[in-house]
Each structure stands twice: as C-alpha cells, then as structure tokens.
Design an enzyme around this catalytic site. Structure first.
Site, PDB file in Angstrom:
ATOM      1  N   ASP A 230     -36.986  31.778  31.414  1.00 18.63           N
ATOM      2  CA  ASP A 230     -38.048  30.784  31.550  1.00 18.63           C
ATOM      3  C   ASP A 230     -37.436  29.388  31.580  1.00 18.63           C
ATOM      4  OD1 ASP A 230     -40.350  29.033  30.902  1.00 18.63           O
ATOM      5  OD2 ASP A 230     -41.390  30.917  30.541  1.00 18.63           O
ATOM      6  N   HIS A 321     -44.045  34.772  41.093  1.00 22.32           N
ATOM      7  CA  HIS A 321     -44.112  33.505  40.360  1.00 22.32           C
ATOM      8  C   HIS A 321     -43.059  32.525  40.859  1.00 22.32           C
ATOM      9  CE1 HIS A 321     -45.061  30.882  36.971  1.00 22.32           C
ATOM     10  NE2 HIS A 321     -43.757  30.737  36.777  1.00 22.32           N
TER      11      HIS A 321
END
Length: 411
Positions: A230, A321
């Site tokens: 992330d 994503h």
C-alpha cells in the site's frame, strides 16, 4: 565377624575418599596448568574491545521545530492516533492562539523525551521512540481565525461508494500523534487532549498500526490487511518530486504547509477470504507476494497497461485498483501515509477492520479528487471496501523554537 565387616566397609569408603581427593587434586593441577598455558599463549594478544550496546530506538527523537511539520515526510512510525476536535462555541481567535501555543509547547517537549509542562506521569515521557505530533485545521477553524481558506478546504464531493458516518467525519482541529511505541502514543495523546479541554471537545478518535519497529527493513512499503502493498508509487521524501507533490507553493498563511485527507475505509475481510489468490491479484493489479505489477517482477517496475494475454485480454485488468489509481496526468499524484485498524471481532464477523487512509498533497481538488473519481467509477476493490469516514484539513507550516504551529494564521 561384625568387626571385619565394618572394617572392610570403612576401607572401601576411605579408598573412595582418597581417590576423589586425589582426582580432585590432579584435576586442580590440570586446570591450573591449563590456565597457565592459556595465559602464556594469550599474553601478547591485545585485549578485545567490548562491543558497544546498540542504541535503543526508544531514545530516537524527531525534531519538532522546522520549516515543515514533522509527521509528514518522517518515515511512518508503527503506531498512530488521529484525533479530530470541535471548537467550543466560546473559543475565539485569541483563545485559539493560546490553545495552539500550549499544544505546540507540550508537543515540542514530548517529542524530545521531556515531560509536558503539567505532566502528572513524567516517567512515561522519557521514551519518545520517534514521536511526532502534527496539527491540521478544518474549515471552521480557519473561518474562526479570520483567515482565507483555500478553495479545496471542505468536504470532498459525494462519491457513490461512500457510506459516511458523521461521527467519523470532519472536525475543526486534527492532531496526528505517531511513534514506534504504543505507550508513548497513548501518553502523548492524553497530555495533548488535557491541553485542549478548555477550548474544544473530541469529535472522533481513530487508532492505527503498521509493522512493529524492526520487523521489516526501513523503506519497506506497508501492507494493508488484504495483504497487498500500500503506497508503492509514493514520491520519495527529500526529492524535488516530493516537494512538488506535497508542499503548498502559494503565498499566505499556508505557505510551506500542505493538505491532508483522512478516510476511514472498512474492509470486508470475511468476504475477501472467499476470493482465490488469482482473483485477488486481478483485483489489485499486483502480485501479493512482492507487490510487483502483473506485467513485472519487482514492486517498483512500471506497470505495462498495454500488455495483453495470449487471447487478447489486458494482463492488468481495466477494473484493477492499480490501473484506476494511476493517473495519466503527472500532476495527479499524492503521498500516502496510511495505517491499518482492527476493532476486533463482532457477533457476525471475524474482524471489524480496515484502513485509515491518509494522504498529503498540495491541492486536494487538483490531485486527490480526480483519483478518487476514477476509483469511484470503476475499481473492483469497491466490492470489498466501503469508506465510512472522511475529512479534509489544511496543515500549516512548521514553526521556529519559541514559536507555535498556526502562528502564520493566528497572528
């Protein structure tokens, strides 16, 4: 007959004692000889220095004073708390100035391992563990301070994926407190909230975590609770690109500051468990093992969105994503500094968990909002995530020793 028997036993015992003593004496001579030989053999060897003890991370400090506030370009610590407060109705501009002076003074002390001015538990302050305290202002704070608010300072546009809860959104003043030790974070949070009691009340508190200090190499991209890396595409602090992406270049009270978006994103881990590994990687667009794009081998390889499979489908799906978050406009970049959260099991789910998404950027409207619009339109991860909290804050610049955070707005 008895006497000879007793004599025989006595003789054997005496023999055993003599053997033991003799053996001990021989062993003693042997040991002495060995020690003597070792002394002779090592007489000319220099004494080996005793290695210095490694410095304890708990002693590490991050400067509070500076052109920019700490806690933005600082390497993310293991534990973070985000507290949003609402100003009391009677808290005017002068009271806000006093509050920020008190908060800045105590934050400066605590981050250097010193007790707050009225610290009732000073022993808890001596282990700063890279403690940073960052202050940010909401729209009402700026209005009450009679300052000019930037156009982007306000609630984000409504997104179809949002299920926002008022008790997890907005706020007049945000305090971000982070360190590598959870006790340090808890103590600093309590001290700073005691400072604000006469001026404001808590609106919401969110606690987050990353890997513990020393668990992974410095610079390792964090993983969220889906197991995915992330923040791979973050600009690197200390570079010209980071400065362009993060720090506000305009004149005025916010010069040298930035903007801060905080989004609480609930992640349905129970539902995510039902998806196989291939499906997870297709949803993200990266391998879970090391975060490499599906067209590469290493985490920081550039994704190839033109690559296709043998039957003509994109290797990185349109709905992934990474594809939706990656801007075509290089100006649409942000700096992510997120934390995981875990609120424990409930009656109907194994865990109530997710991500405290935090991003810094010079301009929310120009940088963050376009990315979020694309994710709102088509991002398969929306199937397992839902934003339940949202807030936007202006982060003023840092201050010099003797000054306070917010003085560019409040003086």
């Amino acid at each position: 007959m008895a006497a000879p028997g007793r004599g025989a036993r006595t003789g054997r015992a005496g023999s055993t004692r003599r053997q033991f003593l003799l053996g001990g004496a021989v062993a003693g001579v042997g040991a002495a000889a060995a020690i003597g030989a070792d002394t002779v053999l090592n007489a000319d060897r220099p004494a080996q220095p005793v290695p210095a003890a490694a410095p304890m991370n708990g002693e590490s400090t991050v400067p509070f004073y500076g052109a920019h506030q700490a806690g933005i370009d600082t390497d993310a610590q293991a534990h973070g708390v985000f507290v949003a407060l609402d100003l009391h109705e009677g808290t005017d501009r002068e009271a806000m100035r006093r509050m920020m002076r008190i908060l800045s003074d105590d934050a400066a002390r605590l981050t250097q391992g010193e007790p707050a001015l009225a610290d009732s538990e000073p022993e808890l302050a001596v282990t700063p563990a890279r403690l940073t305290v960052t202050f940010a202002f909401g729209p009402r704070f700026v209005v009450r301070a009679k300052g000019a608010a930037p156009a982007w300072l306000g609630p984000l546009p409504a997104f179809s994926v949002d299920r926002l809860q008022p008790e997890l959104s907005d706020g007049d003043l945000l305090i971000q407190i982070a360190a590598d030790d959870p006790l340090t974070v808890a103590h600093a949070t309590r001290m700073l909230l005691k400072d604000t009691r006469s001026f404001a009340s808590v609106r919401w508190t969110q606690q987050g975590f990353r890997r513990a200090y020393g668990s992974v190499k410095p610079g390792t991209t964090m993983r969220n609770l889906f197991g995915q890396v992330d923040g791979t595409s973050n600009p690197s602090p200390g570079t010209a690109e980071f400065d362009r992406v993060v720090w506000t270049q305009h004149d005025g009270w916010l010069a040298g500051g930035t903007s801060m978006v905080v989004r609480r994103i609930r992640m349905d881990l129970d539902k995510w468990d039902e998806l196989d590994r291939g499906g997870r990687e297709q949803s993200v667009g990266r391998t879970l093992s090391n975060g490499a794009p599906l067209t590469g081998t290493d985490e920081h390889d550039e994704p190839d969105f033109e690559a296709t499979t043998a039957i003509g489908f994109p290797v990185i799906p349109e709905f992934s994503h990474v594809r939706r978050a990656r801007p075509e406009d290089p100006g649409q970049r942000i700096f992510r500094r997120a934390y995981n959260y875990e609120d424990g099991a409930t009656a109907d789910r194994v865990s109530d968990a997710g991500l405290i998404f935090v991003s810094f950027q010079a301009d929310v409207d120009a940088q963050f909002t376009p990315i979020q619009r694309r994710l709102d339109q088509l991002d398969l991860l929306n199937e397992w995530t839902v934003p339940v909290g949202s807030a936007v804050f202006a982060v003023p610049p840092g201050c010099a020793d003797g000054g306070y955070v917010g003085e560019t707005l409040l003086t």
